[in-house]
Motif scaffolding. Structure first.
Motif, short mmCIF file in Angstrom:
data_model
loop_
_atom_site.label_atom_id
_atom_site.label_comp_id
_atom_site.label_asym_id
_atom_site.label_seq_id
_atom_site.Cartn_x
_atom_site.Cartn_y
_atom_site.Cartn_z
N ILE A 1 0.72 -1.07 0.01
CA ILE A 1 0.08 -0.16 -0.11
C ILE A 1 0.90 1.32 0.15
CG2 ILE A 1 -1.65 1.44 1.24
CD1 ILE A 1 -2.79 -1.31 2.08
N ALA A 2 1.95 1.17 0.84
CA ALA A 2 2.87 2.27 0.63
C ALA A 2 3.60 2.61 -0.80
CB ALA A 2 3.91 2.23 1.66
N ASN A 3 3.80 1.44 -1.34
CA ASN A 3 4.16 1.76 -2.97
C ASN A 3 3.46 2.35 -3.57
OD1 ASN A 3 6.75 0.43 -2.31
ND2 ASN A 3 6.06 -1.49 -2.73
N LEU A 4 1.79 2.02 -3.36
CA LEU A 4 0.90 2.59 -4.29
C LEU A 4 0.77 4.06 -4.03
CD1 LEU A 4 -1.75 -0.33 -3.92
CD2 LEU A 4 -0.50 0.05 -6.04
N ALA A 5 1.36 4.41 -2.82
CA ALA A 5 1.02 6.04 -2.62
C ALA A 5 2.04 6.82 -3.68
CB ALA A 5 1.44 6.41 -1.21
N ASN A 6 3.19 6.28 -4.21
CA ASN A 6 4.08 6.76 -4.88
C ASN A 6 4.18 6.12 -6.31
OD1 ASN A 6 5.21 8.18 -2.85
ND2 ASN A 6 5.91 6.02 -1.95
N GLY A 7 3.27 5.31 -6.56
CA GLY A 7 3.31 4.71 -7.88
C GLY A 7 2.66 3.14 -8.06
N PRO A 8 2.95 2.36 -8.95
CA PRO A 8 2.67 0.96 -8.83
C PRO A 8 3.40 0.02 -7.89
CG PRO A 8 3.95 1.27 -10.69
CD PRO A 8 3.76 2.66 -10.23
N ASP A 9 2.94 -0.92 -7.55
CA ASP A 9 3.34 -2.11 -6.58
C ASP A 9 3.73 -3.32 -7.16
OD1 ASP A 9 4.05 -3.19 -3.91
OD2 ASP A 9 2.46 -4.29 -4.41
N PRO A 10 5.10 -3.77 -7.11
CA PRO A 10 5.67 -5.02 -7.87
C PRO A 10 5.38 -6.22 -6.60
CG PRO A 10 7.42 -4.00 -6.91
CD PRO A 10 6.16 -2.88 -6.59
N ILE A 11 5.17 -5.78 -5.35
CA ILE A 11 4.92 -7.03 -4.47
C ILE A 11 3.97 -7.92 -4.84
CG2 ILE A 11 4.63 -7.71 -2.14
CD1 ILE A 11 6.21 -5.08 -1.29
N ILE A 12 2.61 -7.54 -4.75
CA ILE A 12 1.61 -8.28 -4.97
C ILE A 12 1.76 -8.68 -6.29
CG2 ILE A 12 -1.00 -8.34 -4.88
CD1 ILE A 12 0.64 -7.77 -2.00
N GLY A 13 2.23 -8.23 -7.33
CA GLY A 13 2.12 -8.59 -8.66
C GLY A 13 2.96 -9.87 -8.70
N MET A 14 4.00 -9.80 -7.85
CA MET A 14 4.83 -11.32 -7.94
C MET A 14 4.26 -12.28 -6.92
SD MET A 14 8.73 -9.83 -7.92
CE MET A 14 8.62 -8.66 -6.47
#
Length: 520
Positions: free
Chosen positions: A226-239
């Motif tokens: 969620i913190a990644n989403l505040a600054n752009g897309p997130d790769p964690i859940i993607g992987m």
């Protein structure tokens, strides 16, 4: 370092992890629902069915964005409550970061303002996670001090006054900038690892995601996403997403492969919520932990799917729980379909071709089942399983049985048999009796989130036990103080083997009393 210091350090870490998981748990449903709404709007906009300038789009976009924009407010409430503070004060501290005066200054390019001669660096705190977490840990300590020194009759308004006057400036001066720095740093590390070897990072995350969810440790990773989403897309859940599709595939394969109507029903009950909402508890508690051979399938399939997503740079654009419906929230969507599809196909193929029963499972199935009397594993009041605040048990999805509201923190062996399952978080275990009954004892509701804190096991998987042997102890009072219901479910997971499972009519039982009678 002494054992005492190590234990103390582990206790602090467990406490932090438990606060994180407990703070997100109440809002994870609305986060996922709002994320799905945002993903649907994105698809409708891209295919030209809905203009992003239309009133309909604006209204629905507000519905989808609200919880993410005001996330510091919601987390301020849940974290404060979890730490024993006033949830409304916590929410007010979070809201102070998003008041129109502050937001307008940021939007117009003002970088700093003065507070009592100190420079306050302004920032956009919408959708942030770490600043409010830091602020709430400090607030919890302040609140405890105020309760000790402020006269009780005026605490209702004096404590909030002091807390707001102190915490809001401190958050804007120190906690906010530091929290944002932490979030950006962690995001940069994850991005760096993904860029260096997306394949390796994806394989590790996709392969381990099932274990993380079973142990409740995924709650510590979700805030990073969620913190990644505040600054752009997130790769964690993607992987990590392919692991969920592997779990669903195993359940589908078992549904078509088994001739056991009860197991078929259990598999079906896990497929729908998994595919539509990304909630797979019924699969990993009802199937994976029972047929442990399938865990290998999920790990391998999840690792391969995660490696594919990682190498392609698949990211999550809006917070969702991985599912069929949430596919549009990931991009590049075609590559995500490849990774998730690979995990699904592998999980399905492994289960259909290699089977889902290991040697030990086969031994249980060919073992002659005999009538069984299951003694109560705890001392306490008997509760109908239907009244347990956990759908998996209340609906008999895992099996029939009964629940107990314990009055002491000790669990005893209810039969002679073997400890066949011991959860890594120590809150639950399975015993197979010498007569073939498979018994799951699950202490509390959602206590997996405690990560083993307040539990002490006296046995290990594979041990032979006698009825009345002490299996584990738990700190009943501290578990309840942490906000968890300690109602313990005692379930016969091979319910289909019995014509009748009768629950005692006694309102109170101890380890000397019969709890369940299993008849063929």
């Amino acid at each position: 370092m002494s054992q005492h210091n190590v234990a103390k350090k582990e206790s602090k870490i467990s406490k932090i992890l438990e606060v994180i998981s407990g703070s997100f748990a109440p809002i994870i449903g609305v986060l996922a629902g709002a994320g799905l709404l945002k993903a649907a709007l994105s698809v409708l906009s891209q295919i030209g069915w809905l203009s992003n300038e239309s009133g309909t789009y604006i209204v629905l976009s507000a519905a989808g964005n609200s919880i993410f924009y005001f996330l510091p407010v919601f987390l301020g409430i849940t974290i404060a409550i979890k730490l024993g503070g006033n949830g409304y004060v916590g929410g007010a501290i979070g809201a102070a970061l998003l008041t129109p005066q502050i937001v307008n200054l940021v939007d117009t390019g003002v970088e700093s303002i003065s507070f009592l001669g100190l420079s306050v660096n302004l920032a956009d705190y919408s959708s942030t996670v770490f600043p409010i977490f830091i602020a709430m840990f400090v607030y919890a300590g302040l609140e405890k001090c105020l309760k000790r020194i402020i006269y009780k009759d005026i605490q209702m308004f004096i404590n909030p006054l002091i807390s707001l006057a102190i915490l809001v400036p401190l958050t804007m001066l120190f906690f906010g900038p530091f929290g944002n720095l932490v979030g950006e740093g962690l995001g940069a590390i994850i991005t760096f690892l993904s860029d260096k070897s997306g394949l390796l990072a994806g394989a590790v995350l996709g392969g381990s995601w099932t274990f993380l969810t079973i142990a409740g440790l995924h709650w510590t990773i979700i805030p990073l996403a969620i913190a990644n989403l505040a600054n752009g897309p997130d790769p964690i859940i993607g992987m990590a997403a392919p692991a969920v599709f592997a779990q669903i595939a195993v359940a589908i394969a078992i549904f078509f492969k088994t001739r056991d109507n009860k197991l078929k029903s259990l598999a079906a009950s896990g497929i729908l919520p998994g595919a539509l909402a990304g909630t797979t508890e019924a699969i990993y508690y009802g199937i994976l932990l029972r047929y442990r051979k399938t865990i290998v399938y999920v790990v391998v399939a999840g690792a391969i799917g995660g490696a594919i997503n990682g190498s392609f740079g698949v990211v999550m654009n809006d917070f969702v729980l991985p599912s069929v419906l949430s596919i549009p929230a990931f991009s590049p969507i075609s590559q995500h379909l490849v990774g998730a599809g690979a995990a699904f196909v592998l999980g399905l193929t492994f289960t259909l071709v290699l089977g889902f029963q290991g040697k030990k499972d086969d031994t249980y199935n060919i073992k002659v089942i005999k009538p069984e009397t299951v003694s109560s594993p705890l001392k306490g009041n008997v509760i109908p399983l239907a009244d347990v605040n956990e759908p998996l048990f209340a609906t008999n999805t895992v099996g029939k049985g009964a629940a107990i509201k314990p009055i002491e923190g000790k669990v005893y062996a209810p039969v002679d048999g073997e400890v066949t399952t011991l959860f890594p978080t120590q809150h639950a275990l399975g015993i197979t009796s010498n007569n073939g009954a498979e018994i799951l004892i699950y202490v509390g509701i959602d206590t997996v989130k405690l990560n083993g804190q307040y539990f002490n096991v006296h046995i290990k998987q594979g041990d032979q036990v006698k009825k009345g042997d002490l299996l584990l102890e738990f700190d009943r009072k501290n578990i309840e103080k942490s906000g968890f219901d300690i109602t313990t479910s005692v379930v016969i997971t091979n319910t289909e083997e019995y014509a009748h499972i009768d629950v005692t009519e006694e309102a109170y039982v101890s380890s000397e009393n019969s709890l369940l009678k299993l008849a063929l």
